[in-house]
Scaffold this active site. Structure first.
Site, mmCIF file in Angstrom:
data_model
loop_
_atom_site.group_PDB
_atom_site.id
_atom_site.type_symbol
_atom_site.label_atom_id
_atom_site.label_comp_id
_atom_site.label_asym_id
_atom_site.label_seq_id
_atom_site.Cartn_x
_atom_site.Cartn_y
_atom_site.Cartn_z
ATOM 1 N N LYS A 1 72.898 85.962 40.891
ATOM 2 C CA LYS A 1 72.405 85.054 39.850
ATOM 3 C C LYS A 1 73.127 83.728 40.004
ATOM 4 O O LYS A 1 74.282 83.695 40.446
ATOM 5 C CB LYS A 1 72.687 85.622 38.458
ATOM 6 C CG LYS A 1 71.773 85.091 37.393
ATOM 7 C CD LYS A 1 70.428 85.769 37.478
ATOM 8 C CE LYS A 1 69.469 85.323 36.413
ATOM 9 N NZ LYS A 1 68.266 86.171 36.429
HETATM 10 P P1 NAD Z 1 61.982 79.590 29.943
HETATM 11 O O1 NAD Z 1 63.028 78.565 30.063
HETATM 12 O O2 NAD Z 1 60.667 79.373 30.610
HETATM 13 O O3 NAD Z 1 61.685 79.906 28.393
HETATM 14 C C1 NAD Z 1 62.692 80.274 27.507
HETATM 15 C C2 NAD Z 1 62.098 80.298 26.091
HETATM 16 O O4 NAD Z 1 63.072 80.823 25.205
HETATM 17 C C3 NAD Z 1 61.741 78.914 25.573
HETATM 18 O O5 NAD Z 1 60.572 79.016 24.776
HETATM 19 C C4 NAD Z 1 62.946 78.538 24.700
HETATM 20 O O6 NAD Z 1 62.646 77.609 23.676
HETATM 21 C C5 NAD Z 1 63.275 79.898 24.112
HETATM 22 N N1 NAD Z 1 64.674 80.004 23.677
HETATM 23 C C6 NAD Z 1 65.791 79.593 24.307
HETATM 24 N N2 NAD Z 1 66.881 79.881 23.579
HETATM 25 C C7 NAD Z 1 66.430 80.517 22.471
HETATM 26 C C8 NAD Z 1 67.062 81.068 21.330
HETATM 27 N N3 NAD Z 1 68.382 81.042 21.215
HETATM 28 N N4 NAD Z 1 66.276 81.636 20.375
HETATM 29 C C9 NAD Z 1 64.944 81.677 20.511
HETATM 30 N N5 NAD Z 1 64.280 81.176 21.568
HETATM 31 C C10 NAD Z 1 65.015 80.593 22.525
HETATM 32 O O7 NAD Z 1 62.660 80.948 30.465
HETATM 33 P P2 NAD Z 1 61.934 82.234 31.045
HETATM 34 O O8 NAD Z 1 61.819 82.099 32.520
HETATM 35 O O9 NAD Z 1 60.737 82.542 30.226
HETATM 36 O O10 NAD Z 1 63.079 83.337 30.804
HETATM 37 C C11 NAD Z 1 63.247 83.954 29.537
HETATM 38 C C12 NAD Z 1 64.101 85.191 29.698
HETATM 39 O O11 NAD Z 1 63.490 86.089 30.643
HETATM 40 C C13 NAD Z 1 65.519 84.962 30.227
HETATM 41 O O12 NAD Z 1 66.372 85.938 29.670
HETATM 42 C C14 NAD Z 1 65.373 85.221 31.714
HETATM 43 O O13 NAD Z 1 66.598 85.577 32.318
HETATM 44 C C15 NAD Z 1 64.406 86.388 31.677
HETATM 45 N N6 NAD Z 1 63.661 86.606 32.914
HETATM 46 C C16 NAD Z 1 62.922 85.620 33.459
HETATM 47 C C17 NAD Z 1 62.194 85.879 34.621
HETATM 48 C C18 NAD Z 1 61.290 84.858 35.240
HETATM 49 O O14 NAD Z 1 60.561 85.213 36.165
HETATM 50 N N7 NAD Z 1 61.255 83.628 34.778
HETATM 51 C C19 NAD Z 1 62.259 87.150 35.220
HETATM 52 C C20 NAD Z 1 63.027 88.141 34.621
HETATM 53 C C21 NAD Z 1 63.716 87.860 33.457
#
Ligand code: NAD
Length: 457
Positions: free
Chosen positions: A147
């Protein structure tokens, strides 16, 4: 529902039983004095790091593995901290701190996302790298876990600043990157454009286009169709499989989704398309609730345009806390870690939680949920769709042979369903919850790879 909620710890056997007084994850302790001395004390680390390790310990202690392996399996192989000076648009130089943690590569090259967020720190990156190792092993990808992250707020950087930061960060971690070494992907705060800059910077340095160095790239630059929605699609696949074990379907399910970025939006959209009622969504600043169901696509367009759901005209305003405890069947945390803690857990009304985010539930909250009959589908299973299609993208890039969307979706569904079946069977066999079952499978696979390589006694 709730079949897995009252799972018991697996009984200890063999040498581990002799070493440990209680096999309870409430009472996580080091295995013996010799391993204790090898590892940093938990209290020297952040809460999230401690949470991730306590999930690992809880299962490891039940697995009849040599205690000395614990140190090998739970510590990162390498953590690189870099400093990235970047010229800002106003002429100032700002120095950003970045990290890349490589946890374990016994099963293949390191693989894992890169996060841009003000909350990024070394412990978080190390913990996420460990989660990634388990996730990649659970869905049986030939990867280890890694990561990375940069401490920055991507929402206030201009595109040009973000590009300069990304290129500098890439060149700083270049010595440990590569298509057969360590392959980044998007995570919170990064996207396909960021991956395109990483690809280009790396390719400039090696003197040829190296598609395999990064995944989650734009489709026109060697990316895979279906990658952008893949994590959300995997979440949907896992929820559908779980509901089938309860003789239920997605249709008519009342769903609340926290986080409306890549993962939250696509999860909500795909569930909505299959007849679920998405009754609440939130982003960092709050969100909206509509009892008859939100028009997810319209809300998504509004959010992409404005970067917030504030002032969205259709629905009642709702806070993040209200969403987590709202009256729904399925709660999907898809934002950041530690959002379901002990303050929230006792008030959760959903009977199923699907962890689309990494590490959204603290161990103490997990225990409350289990006692209350809430089934948790754990992150390393539920959100593995993203890295799975990243793997497909990597394979396509190495072969320069690209698949159509149907093949990507079918292969993804196959991987997710096989992983669910394995976890479900293990949970039945060991009479434990889904998280313990998923960790048991993943840790066994990584340990076996280490053993076959001769890394363990
Ligand atoms: P992103 O940046 O596209 O979206 C994050 C969202 O969460 C946004 O809407 C933001 O406003 C909201 N957010 C941030 N902090 C917050 C809080 N404290 N309370 C409420 N909402 C909050 O990110 P993403 O790619 O959608 O990733 C989201 C989660 O999924 C993370 O934990 C990431 O590690 C995990 N994840 C992502 C992927 C991927 O392919 N992008 C894969 C596996 C896991």
């Amino acid at each position: 529902m709730g079949a897995r909620s009252a799972g018991r710890n697996i009984l200890l056997s063999g040498p581990i039983r002799a070493l440990l007084p209680v096999a309870s994850w409430r009472n996580v302790c080091f295995m013996d004095d010799s391993t204790d001395r090898l590892l940093p004390k938990p209290e020297q680390h952040s809460k999230f790091w401690q949470n991730s390790h306590s999930y690992f310990d809880r299962v490891y202690q039940t697995m009849d593995l040599d205690p000395i392996w614990r140190a090998v399996l739970s510590t990162p192989k390498r953590v690189l901290t870099v400093s990235c000076p970047v010229r800002m648009d106003d002429g100032r130089i700002q120095v950003f701190t970045g990290y890349r943690a490589q946890h374990n590569n016994a099963r293949g090259p390191f693989k894992g996302g890169i996060r841009y967020d003000p909350s990024v720190e070394r412990d978080e990156v190390m913990a996420l790298a460990m989660l990634q190792t388990w996730k990649n092993a659970l869905v049986d990808l030939p990867y280890g876990g890694a990561k990375g992250g940069v401490v920055c707020d991507p929402r206030i950087l201009s595109m040009a600043e973000k590009e300069r930061l990304t290129r500098r960060f890439t060149s700083e971690i270049m010595p440990i990157l590569g298509p057969v070494t360590d392959i980044p992907a998007p995570d919170a705060g990064t996207d396909a454009q960021v991956m395109a800059w990483i690809l280009d910077t790396y390719s400039m340095m090696v003197g040829h286009q190296e598609l395999g160095v990064v995944t989650g790239k734009p489709v026109h630059l060697g990316g895979s169709v279906g990658r952008e929605e893949a994590t959300g699609r995997g979440v949907m696949n896992i929820l559908r499989k779980f509901l089938a074990t309860q003789n239920k379907t997605i249709e008519g399910c009342r769903v609340a989704v926290q986080g409306f970025g890549n993962v939250g939006f696509h999860t909500a959209r795909l569930l909505d398309e299959r007849g679920a009622k998405v009754i609440a969504i939130t982003e960092r600043a709050g969100g909206i609730a509509v009892d008859t169901g939100i028009d997810v696509v319209a809300a998504g367009s509004f959010y992409r345009e404005r970067g917030t759901l504030n002032d969205y005209p259709h629905g009642d305003a709702i806070t993040n806390e209200e969403l987590l405890t709202c009256d729904c069947d399925v709660l999907i945390p898809a934002a950041m870690e530690n959002t379901i803690d002990t303050d929230v857990a006792g008030h959760v009304k959903a009977k199923v939680i699907v962890e689309a985010a990494n590490g959204p539930t603290t161990p103490a909250a997990d225990e409350i949920l289990r006692d209350n009959g809430v089934t948790v589908l754990p992150d390393i299973l539920a959100n593995a769709g993203g890295v799975t299609v990243s793997y497909f993208e990597w394979v396509q890039g190495l072969q320069n042979f690209f698949w159509d969307i149907k093949r990507v979706q079918d292969e993804l569904q196959g991987v997710m369903e096989r992983a669910f079946d394995a976890v479900n069977a293990k949970a039945d066999e060991a009479d434990c919850d889904y998280r313990a079952a998923a960790y048991t499978i993943a840790i066994s696979r990584v340990a076996e790879a280490c053993r076959l390589k001769g890394l363990f006694p």
